[in-house]
Every structure is written in structure tokens, then in C-alpha cells.
Motif scaffolding. Sequence first.
Motif, PDB file in Angstrom:
ATOM      1  N   ILE A  23      58.874 -18.223 -60.856  1.00  0.00           N
ATOM      2  CA  ILE A  23      58.156 -19.224 -60.067  1.00  0.00           C
ATOM      3  C   ILE A  23      58.358 -20.612 -60.663  1.00  0.00           C
ATOM      4  O   ILE A  23      58.607 -21.583 -59.954  1.00  0.00           O
ATOM      5  N   THR A  24      58.299 -20.661 -61.996  1.00  0.00           N
ATOM      6  CA  THR A  24      58.519 -21.933 -62.688  1.00  0.00           C
ATOM      7  C   THR A  24      59.851 -22.543 -62.300  1.00  0.00           C
ATOM      8  O   THR A  24      59.939 -23.710 -61.918  1.00  0.00           O
ATOM      9  N   ILE A  25      60.883 -21.726 -62.390  1.00  0.00           N
ATOM     10  CA  ILE A  25      62.218 -22.260 -62.116  1.00  0.00           C
ATOM     11  C   ILE A  25      62.324 -22.688 -60.669  1.00  0.00           C
ATOM     12  O   ILE A  25      62.838 -23.757 -60.350  1.00  0.00           O
ATOM     13  N   ALA A  26      61.828 -21.814 -59.833  1.00  0.00           N
ATOM     14  CA  ALA A  26      61.910 -22.098 -58.409  1.00  0.00           C
ATOM     15  C   ALA A  26      61.271 -23.447 -58.088  1.00  0.00           C
ATOM     16  O   ALA A  26      61.777 -24.213 -57.282  1.00  0.00           O
ATOM     17  N   GLN A  27      60.179 -23.737 -58.772  1.00  0.00           N
ATOM     18  CA  GLN A  27      59.479 -24.993 -58.479  1.00  0.00           C
ATOM     19  C   GLN A  27      60.165 -26.194 -59.119  1.00  0.00           C
ATOM     20  O   GLN A  27      59.955 -27.325 -58.695  1.00  0.00           O
ATOM     21  N   THR A  28      60.931 -25.940 -60.173  1.00  0.00           N
ATOM     22  CA  THR A  28      61.576 -27.054 -60.858  1.00  0.00           C
ATOM     23  C   THR A  28      62.833 -27.514 -60.134  1.00  0.00           C
ATOM     24  O   THR A  28      63.170 -28.689 -60.156  1.00  0.00           O
ATOM     25  N   LEU A  29      63.522 -26.577 -59.525  1.00  0.00           N
ATOM     26  CA  LEU A  29      64.799 -26.927 -58.907  1.00  0.00           C
ATOM     27  C   LEU A  29      64.657 -27.297 -57.439  1.00  0.00           C
ATOM     28  O   LEU A  29      63.957 -26.629 -56.696  1.00  0.00           O
ATOM     29  N   PRO A  30      65.341 -28.338 -57.048  1.00  0.00           N
ATOM     30  CA  PRO A  30      65.315 -28.688 -55.623  1.00  0.00           C
ATOM     31  C   PRO A  30      66.300 -27.811 -54.846  1.00  0.00           C
ATOM     32  O   PRO A  30      67.220 -27.258 -55.431  1.00  0.00           O
ATOM     33  N   GLN A  31      66.101 -27.721 -53.562  1.00  0.00           N
ATOM     34  CA  GLN A  31      67.040 -27.031 -52.662  1.00  0.00           C
ATOM     35  C   GLN A  31      67.393 -25.625 -53.120  1.00  0.00           C
ATOM     36  O   GLN A  31      68.556 -25.256 -53.164  1.00  0.00           O
ATOM     37  N   THR A  32      66.356 -24.888 -53.492  1.00  0.00           N
ATOM     38  CA  THR A  32      66.603 -23.535 -53.976  1.00  0.00           C
ATOM     39  C   THR A  32      66.564 -22.526 -52.846  1.00  0.00           C
ATOM     40  O   THR A  32      65.665 -22.562 -52.001  1.00  0.00           O
ATOM     41  N   HIS A  33      67.522 -21.657 -52.849  1.00  0.00           N
ATOM     42  CA  HIS A  33      67.560 -20.539 -51.925  1.00  0.00           C
ATOM     43  C   HIS A  33      67.640 -19.265 -52.750  1.00  0.00           C
ATOM     44  O   HIS A  33      68.025 -19.315 -53.908  1.00  0.00           O
ATOM     45  N   MET A  34      67.261 -18.163 -52.124  1.00  0.00           N
ATOM     46  CA  MET A  34      67.243 -16.930 -52.900  1.00  0.00           C
ATOM     47  C   MET A  34      68.074 -15.830 -52.257  1.00  0.00           C
ATOM     48  O   MET A  34      68.150 -15.734 -51.036  1.00  0.00           O
ATOM     49  N   VAL A  35      68.711 -15.062 -53.119  1.00  0.00           N
ATOM     50  CA  VAL A  35      69.406 -13.860 -52.682  1.00  0.00           C
ATOM     51  C   VAL A  35      68.757 -12.725 -53.449  1.00  0.00           C
ATOM     52  O   VAL A  35      68.525 -12.848 -54.649  1.00  0.00           O
ATOM     53  N   ILE A  36      68.421 -11.639 -52.754  1.00  0.00           N
ATOM     54  CA  ILE A  36      67.761 -10.532 -53.435  1.00  0.00           C
ATOM     55  C   ILE A  36      68.725  -9.350 -53.581  1.00  0.00           C
ATOM     56  O   ILE A  36      69.362  -8.931 -52.614  1.00  0.00           O
ATOM     57  N   VAL A  37      68.833  -8.886 -54.825  1.00  0.00           N
ATOM     58  CA  VAL A  37      69.703  -7.752 -55.109  1.00  0.00           C
ATOM     59  C   VAL A  37      68.834  -6.507 -55.212  1.00  0.00           C
ATOM     60  O   VAL A  37      67.788  -6.518 -55.857  1.00  0.00           O
ATOM     61  N   THR A  38      69.282  -5.454 -54.545  1.00  0.00           N
ATOM     62  CA  THR A  38      68.556  -4.188 -54.638  1.00  0.00           C
ATOM     63  C   THR A  38      69.552  -3.029 -54.664  1.00  0.00           C
ATOM     64  O   THR A  38      70.709  -3.194 -54.289  1.00  0.00           O
ATOM     65  N   THR A  39      69.108  -1.901 -55.151  1.00  0.00           N
ATOM     66  CA  THR A  39      69.908  -0.683 -55.033  1.00  0.00           C
ATOM     67  C   THR A  39      69.397   0.042 -53.785  1.00  0.00           C
ATOM     68  O   THR A  39      68.344  -0.325 -53.246  1.00  0.00           O
ATOM     69  N   PRO A  40      70.110   1.067 -53.314  1.00  0.00           N
ATOM     70  CA  PRO A  40      69.741   1.618 -51.999  1.00  0.00           C
ATOM     71  C   PRO A  40      68.456   2.444 -51.936  1.00  0.00           C
ATOM     72  O   PRO A  40      67.940   2.685 -50.849  1.00  0.00           O
ATOM     73  N   GLN A  41      67.944   2.917 -53.073  1.00  0.00           N
ATOM     74  CA  GLN A  41      66.829   3.867 -52.946  1.00  0.00           C
ATOM     75  C   GLN A  41      65.518   3.188 -52.575  1.00  0.00           C
ATOM     76  O   GLN A  41      65.302   2.009 -52.872  1.00  0.00           O
TER      77      GLN A  41
END
Length: 369
Positions: free
Chosen positions: A243-261
Motif C-alpha cells: 500500500i505504501t508503494i502504491a501510494q508513493t508512485l504516480p500512475q501505478t497499475h497492477m498485474v496480479i499473478v496467480t497459479t491455477p488452483q
Amino acid sequence: MSADPHVVTREQVLDALRSVEDPELHKSIVDLDMVRDIQVGDGRVSVNALLTISACPLRETIVNSIRERVRTIPGVREVDVTLGEMAPNERQALIAKLRGGEVSTTRRSSFITPESPVRVLTIASGKGGVGKSTVTVNLAVALRQLGHRVGIIDADVYGFSIPRMLGVRGRPTMIDQMVVPLEKDGIRVMSIGFMLPDETDAVVWRGPMLHKALTTFINEVHWGDDMDYLLLDLPPGTGDVSITIAQTLPQTHMVIVTTPQAAAVSVAQRAARMAEKVNIEVLGIIENMSYYQAAPDQPPVYIFGRGGGQRLAEAQSVPLLGEIPLDPAVREGGDNGVPVILSAPESPAAKAFRATAERLVRRLPIPVA
Ligand SMILES: Nc1ncnc2c1ncn2[C@@H]1O[C@H](COP(=O)(O)OP(=O)(O)OP(=O)(O)O)[C@@H](O)[C@H]1O
Ligand SMILES: [Mg+2]
């Protein structure tokens, strides 16, 4: 002996020096005010240049490129290069200039600011060990191969793995408080791992120091004014750090990595909720370790189940950006510091990473200047 028909002028030398870049700051040494004195006489040119710090690891490179460029001027027979060091106030002026973007003709800051056109891509997951760091390095290489300027912040201060996975070691140059990232294959990288005396040293920092370290990365790293994508490799989990990082950086987008289960998917959903809470757009899902295929003519084996990435994508109404197969070459690439996309570019995993990077770029294009 006939007189040399070419009379070399200081302006010619200065012009030639404009194309000499500081190898770490990626800018002309003339624009950086590093050229202190030029003497010309009888085919002989002396250049005095000031380095930001006397221990500059790339002094030889600078001297050689100055020599090389000045020698191309007709009439120059000899080039003498002497190096000095900037005074503290000169260094401060340089850093201020880089911050304000004055050095650049396009007036972009070399640091990450709200005005930066750089796209920040946070690589997150719910569970640890699903392959965030692996995805980060391979995507970085793929984006670079697509012609983009790429940087990586290893935000996993306790379990940093980017230096090893990318095979980059060394110590970043510090110019006063400014940090110059290390570079590997054109990818600029910052990791706490570079700051520790030994890679195996545990980082036993407390929360506030962690926070400070991260904001230092973000605020004091000179990324250059030409950065397109900055990839942020998060630590496992969806805690404060993220959350800290997300709030510090401008123009942040997220990609979520998951395994299939299924279990992994429900935890990954937490990451998506965290993103929502801090107003970060989730661009899509990357399913890693999707299947294992022993050979192209063998059927895929769904070791960790099937369809989890797709389900998560549907639940979040975002696209599934890629399905990366399980492949020992991926792990070996990470252990050897040569990402699979470079070590086995024709492997199904490498192809999947490239296709994922292409989809990402379509989701988050870089504006044409
Ligand atoms: N597609 C894959 N095929 C084979 N091995 C993989 C694959 N993806 C990741 N790995 C291996 O799995 C391990 C965990 O991957 P990685 O370190 O990238 O996960 P992570 O999500 O960053 O972990 P952490 O949460 O601890 O930061 C590594 O040894 C990596 O090489
Ligand atoms: Mg990791």
C-alpha cells in the motif's frame, strides 16, 4: 612541411563533446556541465572534464569516448583528457537540474514525478512463491525487446531476488543522495540487495526503516528521463508495504499473478481488493505454472488444477493476460541469472512471456511523443 589546412576551434570540440554521454546518467557531458576547460593549439586538444564523484567506476569509458569523438575532428592530432571532480555545490546543482528536467530538451525529470509519463506496473499476488519475481524479470526483458525503456524496483526488501534472477550485481553509484541504478541488458534495476555487503545478509529492518528505504528508492533514484515502464516487484502478501508503494508512485497499475488452483485464486482476490482500496487499476491477470508439457507432442498436464486465472479475470472483469507453463528452464533461468526468455527464446514459456508483454503494452500503451 606544409601547414595543416584545418584550424581546430573550441566550438568544434564542444560540439563533438555534445555526443559524449555520461555512461551512468545517460546524458551529454556538455548538458551536465561536466566539461570544464578546452584548450586548442596546433592540432593538440586538451579537455578537462569534471566527474560527479572521483570514484566514478566508468572514468575510463568517459575518457575513451571523449578521445574518440574529439579525434574525429579534422586537424586534431592529439587529445589530452584530464579529469577532476565536481565540488559539492556543483553536484547539488546537477541533481537539482536532473530533478527539474532542465537538462533534457523535452524537459522531463529524470526522477519519478507525478508528471512523468512513465507507466508503473506493480506485479502483485496474494500468495508468495507464485512467480512474481520470475514474471517481473521476464516481462522486463520482453518489454525491452519490444523497444521500450524499462526499469525494475525490487520492492521485496526481505526476500529480494531480482539481482540474482537478472544476473546483475554490483553497487549503485551514489552521487550525494542520488542513486544511479545498475543496468543489465538495458534494464535499469534498483534493489536493496545492491546495498548489502553480502547477498545472503538478512535484512532485519523494522517497518519505519523499510518505509524509508522504499521511499528512498522511489524518490532518490535517477531513472533517466526516457523511461517507459517501471516494473515493481512486490513482496508476497498484500500488506502495508504494498500500500505504501502504491501510494508513493504516480500512475501505478497492477498485474496480479496467480497459479491455477482455487486456493491461490481466492488469496489473489485480496490483492485485487487492496488495489481497489487505493485506487489502482488492475490491468489483468497472469496465470503462472498453468500446465506442464514434457514435449510438444505430449498432452499438457494441469499439475496445479485448471482455469483459476480465467476465473479470477472474470471475477475482476479484467483480461487474462497470459498463461505461463511450468518449465524447468524457467527456474534454471532464475537461478542462473539469465531469464528463460533469453536462455531459451523459442521455449513455450518464453513465447508465453512475450505474448503477455504484448498484451500488456496494448492495455497500457506509451503515448507517441
Ligand atoms: N513457470 C515456472 N516454471 C518453473 N518454475 C517456476 C515458474 N515460475 C516460477 N518458478 C520458480 O518458482 C520459484 C518461485 O518463483 P518466484 O521467486 O518468481 O516467486 P515469487 O512470487 O516472486 O515469490 P515470493 O513471494 O517469495 O517473492 C522460483 O524458484 C522460480 O524459479
Ligand atoms: Mg519474489
